[in-house]
Scaffold this active site. Structure first.
Site, PDB file in Angstrom:
ATOM      1  N   HIS A  93       7.839  10.215 -11.512  1.00 45.80           N
ATOM      2  CA  HIS A  93       7.657  10.810 -12.843  1.00 45.80           C
ATOM      3  C   HIS A  93       6.335  11.545 -12.929  1.00 45.80           C
ATOM      4  O   HIS A  93       5.327  11.094 -12.392  1.00 45.80           O
ATOM      5  CB  HIS A  93       7.750   9.750 -13.944  1.00 45.80           C
ATOM      6  N   HIS A 134       3.503  12.807 -15.529  1.00 48.59           N
ATOM      7  CA  HIS A 134       2.951  12.630 -16.872  1.00 48.59           C
ATOM      8  C   HIS A 134       2.516  13.993 -17.405  1.00 48.59           C
ATOM      9  O   HIS A 134       1.773  14.715 -16.721  1.00 48.59           O
ATOM     10  CB  HIS A 134       1.715  11.726 -16.833  1.00 48.59           C
TER      11      HIS A 134
HETATM   12  P1  AMP Z   1       2.864   4.911 -13.812  1.00 45.33           P
HETATM   13  O1  AMP Z   1       3.978   4.269 -13.016  1.00 45.33           O
HETATM   14  O2  AMP Z   1       1.550   4.209 -13.647  1.00 45.33           O
HETATM   15  O3  AMP Z   1       2.724   6.385 -13.578  1.00 45.33           O
HETATM   16  O4  AMP Z   1       3.157   4.748 -15.349  1.00 45.33           O
HETATM   17  C1  AMP Z   1       4.382   4.392 -15.881  1.00 45.33           C
HETATM   18  C2  AMP Z   1       4.365   4.804 -17.317  1.00 45.33           C
HETATM   19  O5  AMP Z   1       5.604   4.464 -17.873  1.00 45.33           O
HETATM   20  C3  AMP Z   1       3.281   4.154 -18.191  1.00 45.33           C
HETATM   21  O6  AMP Z   1       2.463   5.172 -18.774  1.00 45.33           O
HETATM   22  C4  AMP Z   1       4.078   3.370 -19.237  1.00 45.33           C
HETATM   23  O7  AMP Z   1       3.475   3.400 -20.506  1.00 45.33           O
HETATM   24  C5  AMP Z   1       5.411   4.101 -19.224  1.00 45.33           C
HETATM   25  N1  AMP Z   1       6.552   3.303 -19.609  1.00 45.33           N
HETATM   26  C6  AMP Z   1       6.871   2.058 -19.199  1.00 45.33           C
HETATM   27  N2  AMP Z   1       8.029   1.654 -19.748  1.00 45.33           N
HETATM   28  C7  AMP Z   1       8.473   2.693 -20.523  1.00 45.33           C
HETATM   29  C8  AMP Z   1       9.596   2.884 -21.363  1.00 45.33           C
HETATM   30  N3  AMP Z   1      10.545   1.948 -21.503  1.00 45.33           N
HETATM   31  N4  AMP Z   1       9.719   4.069 -22.014  1.00 45.33           N
HETATM   32  C9  AMP Z   1       8.771   5.023 -21.889  1.00 45.33           C
HETATM   33  N5  AMP Z   1       7.680   4.879 -21.111  1.00 45.33           N
HETATM   34  C10 AMP Z   1       7.518   3.732 -20.445  1.00 45.33           C
END
Ligand code: AMP
Ligand code: ZN
Length: 137
Positions: free
Chosen positions: A100, A102
């Site tokens: 993903h 950001h």
């Molecule tokens: P990262 O894997 O560190 O790049 O970050 C994962 C991101 O996913 C974090 O910023 C979380 O806040 C976000 N996140 C986790 N669960 C959900 C969800 N159910 N819906 C939307 N965002 C999420």
């Protein structure tokens, strides 16, 4: 679809999400813990773990969608700027192992930044570049 994967479940509408954009290859939805309101995540619909695993077609689609979302955030939220970011593997802070990007709205004076960086130690500048060039050949 990876049945254990949170973001696959959002893509399959098995879990709720604030979906803001979708095309054939990608989906974008709001991060539940935003660095600023409007912080969005852009994913390939087809599961891949990270930048190392995603195929070129999905990568290009995710980049394209990230830019579309950036334009929308700027227009909708009157941002002062947008950061794109991606955490790849636990060592880089990745916690959800579905690739993903950001897309993070920025506003003048907010505190989120990795920059400014710090200078290289003596001799490390050229040495680091050499190491990376060798990996590319
Ligand atoms: P990262 O894997 O560190 O790049 O970050 C994962 C991101 O996913 C974090 O910023 C979380 O806040 C976000 N996140 C986790 N669960 C959900 C969800 N159910 N819906 C939307 N965002 C999420
Ligand atoms: Zn997945």
């Amino acid at each position: 679809m990876n049945t254990d994967c949170l973001f696959c479940k959002i893509a399959a509408r098995e879990l709720p999400g604030q979906i803001i954009y979708e095309d054939a290859e990608t989906l974008a939805f709001l991060d539940i813990n935003p660095v600023n309101p409007g912080h969005a995540l852009v994913i390939p619909k087809k599961h891949s773990a990270d930048v190392f695993e995603i195929d070129d077609k999905d990568w290009i689609a995710v980049m394209r969608a990230s830019r579309i979302v950036a334009h929308a955030l700027e227009k909708a939220l009157k941002t002062d700027g947008i950061n794109l970011g991606m955490n790849n593997r636990a060592g880089a802070g990745q916690v959800v192992f579905h690739a993903h990007v950001h897309v993070m709205p920025r506003f003048a004076g907010d505190p989120h930044s990795l920059w400014p960086g710090k200078p290289y130690a003596e001799g490390e500048f050229a040495k680091t570049a050499d190491k990376i060039r060798s990996a590319l050949t």
